[in-house]
Design a protein around this motif. Structure first.
Motif, PDB file in Angstrom:
ATOM      1  N   PRO A 223       0.828  -1.213   0.000  1.00 53.73           N
ATOM      2  CA  PRO A 223       0.000   0.000   0.000  1.00 53.73           C
ATOM      3  C   PRO A 223       0.858   1.258   0.000  1.00 53.73           C
ATOM      4  CG  PRO A 223      -0.095  -1.135   2.127  1.00 53.73           C
ATOM      5  CD  PRO A 223       0.604  -2.048   1.180  1.00 53.73           C
ATOM      6  N   GLY A 224       0.549   2.147  -0.947  1.00 44.76           N
ATOM      7  CA  GLY A 224       1.274   3.400  -1.062  1.00 44.76           C
ATOM      8  C   GLY A 224       2.600   3.295  -1.785  1.00 44.76           C
ATOM      9  N   ARG A 225       3.072   2.066  -2.027  1.00 45.03           N
ATOM     10  CA  ARG A 225       4.358   1.895  -2.708  1.00 45.03           C
ATOM     11  C   ARG A 225       4.193   1.283  -4.092  1.00 45.03           C
ATOM     12  NH1 ARG A 225       7.630  -1.786   0.278  1.00 45.03           N
ATOM     13  NH2 ARG A 225       9.260  -1.193  -1.211  1.00 45.03           N
ATOM     14  N   PHE A 226       3.079   0.634  -4.362  1.00 41.48           N
ATOM     15  CA  PHE A 226       2.707   0.233  -5.716  1.00 41.48           C
ATOM     16  C   PHE A 226       1.350   0.853  -5.987  1.00 41.48           C
ATOM     17  CE2 PHE A 226       0.834  -2.131  -9.124  1.00 41.48           C
ATOM     18  CZ  PHE A 226       1.897  -2.423  -9.960  1.00 41.48           C
ATOM     19  N   VAL A 227       1.281   1.717  -7.024  1.00 41.15           N
ATOM     20  CA  VAL A 227       0.074   2.498  -7.264  1.00 41.15           C
ATOM     21  C   VAL A 227      -0.339   2.389  -8.723  1.00 41.15           C
ATOM     22  CG1 VAL A 227      -0.943   4.814  -7.225  1.00 41.15           C
ATOM     23  CG2 VAL A 227       0.702   4.139  -5.445  1.00 41.15           C
ATOM     24  N   LEU A 228      -1.581   1.991  -8.954  1.00 48.68           N
ATOM     25  CA  LEU A 228      -2.202   2.100 -10.274  1.00 48.68           C
ATOM     26  C   LEU A 228      -2.971   3.416 -10.279  1.00 48.68           C
ATOM     27  CD1 LEU A 228      -3.638  -1.524 -10.738  1.00 48.68           C
ATOM     28  CD2 LEU A 228      -1.595  -0.565 -11.823  1.00 48.68           C
ATOM     29  N   ALA A 229      -2.383   4.449 -10.861  1.00 43.64           N
ATOM     30  CA  ALA A 229      -2.970   5.784 -10.769  1.00 43.64           C
ATOM     31  C   ALA A 229      -4.048   6.040 -11.810  1.00 43.64           C
ATOM     32  CB  ALA A 229      -1.877   6.843 -10.889  1.00 43.64           C
ATOM     33  N   GLY A 230      -4.143   5.171 -12.836  1.00 46.22           N
ATOM     34  CA  GLY A 230      -5.121   5.393 -13.889  1.00 46.22           C
ATOM     35  C   GLY A 230      -4.651   6.459 -14.874  1.00 46.22           C
ATOM     36  N   SER A 231      -5.559   6.871 -15.755  1.00 50.19           N
ATOM     37  CA  SER A 231      -5.219   7.856 -16.786  1.00 50.19           C
ATOM     38  C   SER A 231      -5.130   9.245 -16.186  1.00 50.19           C
ATOM     39  CB  SER A 231      -6.281   7.846 -17.892  1.00 50.19           C
ATOM     40  OG  SER A 231      -6.304   6.603 -18.544  1.00 50.19           O
TER      41      SER A 231
END
Length: 204
Positions: free
Chosen positions: A108-116
Motif C-alpha cells: 500500500p502506497g508503494r505500488f500504485v495504479l494511478a489510472g489515466s
C-alpha cells in the motif's frame, strides 16, 4: 505502398524508422523526413517523503511491457523498502489490472495504479519521481520518455523504435531488451540502490 509513394512527404520519428520505411516501401531518396517528437519542460517538486519513486507512463498493456514490470515489482519492492512504483495510464488488460491490484494490496502506497492522468496532474506525478521505466516491446519515439527526461528522471527503457537514437546505455539511461525480466529487475535494482547513478543519468 502506393499511398505512401503518392504523399508529398512521409514524416517519421527517427532515423531507424526512416531506414525501415524507405527500404520496406521502396521510397525515393528525400521522400521521408525525420521530425523527432519535442516536449515542453516538465517541472515540479521532487518527492520529499523519503521514497525513491519510479514511474511508468502509458497504457498498462503487454505491448508496453507492463506484464514484465509487474513480474519483477514484488521482489524489487521487497528488496528496497524505500522504493515506490507508480503506473500512470489506462488499464486495458483485465489480467494485468488484477495483478496490479494484488500488488497494490501487498504494497500500500508503494505500488500504485494511478489510472489515466493528463496535464498538470500527470506532470506533477512525473516530476515527483526520479526514475522512469517503460519496458515496451514496440514504440515510435515515446513522448512519455521525453517528458520524463525533461524532468531529469533516469530512464530504464528498451531499444525499440527510435529510443536507441536518444538513449545511450549507462550515459543518459539504462537499456534492457524487450521481455527480459531479469535485465529489467537488475537495472531497477541498480538504480534503487545507487542515488548517485540516478542523479547522473537524470542530469544527462
Amino acid at each position: 505502398s502506393r499511398f505512401f509513394r503518392g504523399a508529398a512527404r512521409v514524416i517519421v520519428l527517427g532515423d531507424s524508422w526512416n531506414d525501415f520505411v524507405t527500404d520496406a516501401l521502396g521510397l525515393p531518396a528525400g521522400h521521408v523526413v525525420v521530425i523527432r517528437n519535442g516536449v515542453a519542460e516538465v517541472t515540479g517538486p521532487r518527492s520529499v517523503d523519503g521514497l525513491t519513486r519510479a514511474v511508468y507512463v502509458g497504457e498498462v498493456s503487454r505491448r508496453k511491457g507492463a506484464d514484465v514490470l509487474m513480474s519483477v515489482a514484488g521482489d524489487l519492492l521487497d528488496a528496497h523498502p524505500r522504493l515506490a512504483l507508480e503506473l500512470l495510464g489506462p488499464l486495458v488488460d483485465d489480467e494485468l489490472a488484477a495483478r496490479g491490484r494484488e500488488l497494490e494490496a501487498r504494497f500500500p502506497g508503494r505500488f500504485v495504479l494511478a489510472g489515466s492522468l493528463t496535464g498538470t496532474p500527470k506532470d506533477r506525478r512525473v516530476a515527483a519521481a526520479s526514475i522512469f521505466v517503460l519496458p515496451s516491446r514496440a514504440e515510435g519515439l515515446p513522448m512519455a520518455m521525453l517528458e520524463a527526461m525533461s524532468a531529469s528522471l533516469a530512464p530504464v527503457v528498451t531499444p525499440v523504435g527510435a529510443i536507441g537514437e536518444v538513449i545511450t546505455d549507462d550515459e543518459n539511461g539504462l537499456l534492457v531488451e524487450p521481455g527480459d525480466a531479469e535485465a529489467l529487475s537488475a537495472a531497477l535494482d541498480r538504480l534503487a540502490g545507487d542515488p548517485a547513478l540516478v542523479h547522473r543519468l537524470g542530469r544527462a
